[in-house]
Design an enzyme around this catalytic site. Structure first.
Site, PDB file in Angstrom:
ATOM      1  N   HIS A  13      -2.908  -6.008  -3.166  1.00 52.86           N
ATOM      2  CA  HIS A  13      -2.762  -4.751  -3.901  1.00 52.86           C
ATOM      3  C   HIS A  13      -1.534  -4.730  -4.821  1.00 52.86           C
ATOM      4  O   HIS A  13      -1.192  -3.679  -5.364  1.00 52.86           O
ATOM      5  CB  HIS A  13      -2.690  -3.569  -2.925  1.00 52.86           C
ATOM      6  N   ASN A  27       0.814  -1.218   0.000  1.00 50.94           N
ATOM      7  CA  ASN A  27       0.000   0.000   0.000  1.00 50.94           C
ATOM      8  C   ASN A  27       0.844   1.262   0.000  1.00 50.94           C
ATOM      9  O   ASN A  27       0.360   2.348   0.344  1.00 50.94           O
ATOM     10  CB  ASN A  27      -0.923   0.023   1.236  1.00 50.94           C
TER      11      ASN A  27
HETATM   12 FE   LIG Z   1      -2.337  -3.832   3.077  1.00 47.35          FE
HETATM   13 FE   LIG Z   2      -3.978  -6.431   1.642  1.00 47.24          FE
END
Ligand SMILES: [Fe+2]
Ligand SMILES: [Fe+2]
Ligand SMILES: [Fe+2]
Ligand SMILES: [Fe+2]
Ligand SMILES: [Fe+2]
Ligand SMILES: [Fe+2]
Ligand SMILES: [Fe+2]
Ligand SMILES: [Fe+2]
Lengths: 274, 274, 274, 274
Positions: free
Chosen positions: D68, D40
């Site tokens: 992600h 992230n």
């Molecule tokens: Fe995360």
């Molecule tokens: Fe995650």
């Protein structure tokens, strides 16, 4: 009363097919009322005001939606301007737009249409769809405030759809499911007199994944990684919907049958209108 | 080749209807091969060896299953005893029973049948259904080891079902979805020649919630609390299935149409068999 | 005011540990109020009236629950008999029992306790937890009807838990998450003065899967098939909870720190009580 | 061997805090090996090559990721260029990048690091995480090919995390969960000698929703409609991680304790390193 419901228009091919065919259907089948689900009309994601207006122009009396209702940002604004535009009724109080409305059919009948969203596998954050229906039915009971009552129940799970049908059976004219983009063949009139169909299917290209170009969805199922964007498929559309004959006397259903027009699925017109 | 697939038998009413009608269908329609999904045959939950045998006895060549396969504990044992019993193929290596098999049809054709389970909204813990299909197709390609290849793809999401269809298009004779217990009307022959139907529906009481008595499911949607157990509905069953005409030469599909017999849904027989 | 919250008691080992240690903690730490989550106290599944009473007897002022509240059938009946027993407040109107209550602490303070269930990954069919909290706070605002307000927010997703905390920040004394059975270390006092902890953890055997014997859960992750039943683990329990110092003047939090006692996790006592 | 793991860096505040503090931690605590989860780091969504390189530059030996990983499109390309960058190992064969690697620690030890993603409530389409772990452990067993083995198990459900821990217990040095962005306090050494922590938490602003500015997430929980985009919160970050002392002789864990530095959570340094 002759009511036609058309499933989710998907992309340009889907909406164009509806715009081209609907005027003829309205006159040929002498339709009293037409509802079209438009949640995927703008490239698969939501609907614009222009598309909404064109759909009304083509003969729709009401445009319903579903989980994609807010995909086009302008929907938050224009939803409040048009009585004939419905977003799911079980958004919380204070949400722009409306989830149900009372409309006049061509034969003068008052038609209550409500758009409600299911929660199973979908949107747990919405209000209880069963309570939402209850409130709508209490406010305008069949044959009191309304001569016909139709629910577009936008949901994934067949259990939730069928239970919803039984829940309003005898109190509504017609419950039609939407969202799976696949027409079901389980149309029947429930014990209490409500016509029921689990899903109307979509108006779109059936050589696709739910009306979207199949390349990217298939890529994701295989590679588990995004490669591109989801785009609406562009092949010729098949129109999927369902016709219901509603009793002027009781407001309940007398007959229900699918309508399908187009190149990929078996074509059919409600026999009671042929 | 004439192949009939019947959707999930639900409870006593569903299996009894199949047992009563199937022998006549086999002879009247001169069926070459019959597959029946039996995952809900025992009161809605799984299947017993006795029910399996009776179904074979009635004319089924293969019984497929799905997420309910292990509901009856004896299935873990008897699944290994019968070649004609299939559990989903995408259980991990070492799982009792088999997920696919090669069978002889009445016309002498070799029919490969595979039962695969989807994962979306369902069973994330199973192996990749697309890879499982790939492995099966590589081991026995159409027109090499098998004259016809049929997948019972037991899944919830229409996107996964349609993508699965496109994935094996041209390499299988027929992909039929099961699990939603609602027959769909999207039967078509895909571009590559594979017959496709998103869901065969169930053989059971359609005055119900998915074949189960509707009282308790409806209670849970309303009160959000369990009151009793889920029990199979007991009204007269409607048989739902689909017929496919498979080319002896190519192994691909020539025609597909639904078959529905019973009191609640519109009855139909594949027109090419009538 | 000194308030102690203990996480989900799991099985015999968990509840016994609480019953044995709680009386001593109440007197040693001079606790004013004690809340214990009991949703897994009966073999991991629900709670019986006898277990509830014993927990009150050991010093709990309130017993909260969660998604397992109805696992023991008798809960539907006895939940209505005891003011100190809470089921999630966001069940629909008409559900037996209560979801919140006003209680007197040992120091005379009026403590409002509410049990609310999240919906993400959990129970989409429940009412909106944010609206439920709003209604409770409006009916009994902090420092008007209540000297302290505590929410046991039983939920899976950390996003829903944190947003719930921010939602009531400044209007409640303390928000504690439960359900994951794993204690978190993110205790803090939010900007508005509300003490917050994402999860209290469980009171149970931490050599396990969430307090259940790890053999069957592990088997299912590996084989994807049930082999036996889930049973509570029986090794020595670790008590997990959290202590909060609440201002008599403002009803907001002055300090928050975990309490952990037992063989598997690092032991700790709120330093401001030591 | 002294190994430090830091949880998901979220946004600019999270990555900057790590870049500023990590060099000092490496020297002050005489760390032999550092792993940082970076899924992230780029505004909350994925990671760029530049951020990856800066993190390595600050002292990380490996950067792991999670769901992600592909949010920044360039990751598909640069993931293949850097041995120290890991994406989840249970993507299918043919996926760019790698899911595990063997690295040299500052003390000369060979450290196997694997990044694996859970499936419950998450990504059903990925391969079996348990099988993926098994394959990795078979290829490089502890004390044969590797002096230490660490799994970053990126998952939502605590049951899946705990069962994963038990599954590799005795065969790995350390299992650390990531993804919930909330540090847990259940660090322990499992029976077989593997250090375990359900979640490392994040390196980010804890006055937020999972490190994202709380306004929009909270708006969605309340209004059920999008109003804007999700953006990373920008307040001062708290660094969350965990230190493990791994035996040079056995490769198993000797001690485990959290490390937390920053303004919102209780600060702590592993006592065995202080
Ligand atoms: Fe995360
Ligand atoms: Fe995650
Ligand atoms: Fe749609
Ligand atoms: Fe939809
Ligand atoms: Fe079924
Ligand atoms: Fe099923
Ligand atoms: Fe619990
Ligand atoms: Fe729970």
């Amino acid at each position: 009363m002759r009511l036609l419901f058309l499933g989710d228009m998907v992309g340009k091919t889907g909406r164009t097919a509806v715009w081209e065919r609907l005027p003829g259907l309205v006159s040929d089948l002498r339709l009293d009322f037409v509802i079209v689900n438009g949640e995927n009309a703008a490239g698969g994601f939501g609907i614009t005001e222009e598309i909404f207006l064109e759909t009304i122009n083509a003969g729709a009396d009401v445009v319903t939606t579903g989980n994609h209702v807010w995909d086009q940002k302008e929907a938050v604004v224009f939803c409040g301007r048009h009585e004939q535009f419905l977003r799911p009724a079980n958004y919380p109080a204070g949400t722009p737009g409306r989830g149900s409305g009372l409309y006049f059919a061509r034969n003068g009948a008052r038609v209550l249409v409500a758009n409600i969203m299911g929660r199973v596998f979908m949107h747990p954050e919405l209000d209880d769809p069963f309570k939402a229906a209850e409130a709508i039915l209490e406010a305008a009971p069949l044959k009191e405030q309304a001569d016909a009552i139709v629910f577009d129940f936008h949901a994934e799970a067949t259990s939730e759809k069928q239970c919803f049908g039984h829940f309003v059976d005898g109190r509504a004219s017609f419950v039609v499911g939407t969202h799976t983009h696949v027409p079901t063949a389980d149309h029947q009139i429930l014990n209490g007199g409500t016509a029921y169909l689990s899903d109307a299917g979509m108006c779109g290209d059936y050589d696709s994944s739910l009306g979207m170009d199949k390349e990217e969805p298939l890529n994701r199922f295989i590679s588990k990684m995004p490669k591109g964007r989801f785009e609406a498929a562009s092949g010729p559309a098949t129109i999927c919907g369902v016709g219901v004959e509603i009793s002027d006397r009781t407001g309940l259903a007398e007959a229900i049958a699918p309508l399908r027009l187009g190149p990929r699925l078996s074509e059919t017109i409600p026999p009671f209108w042929a």
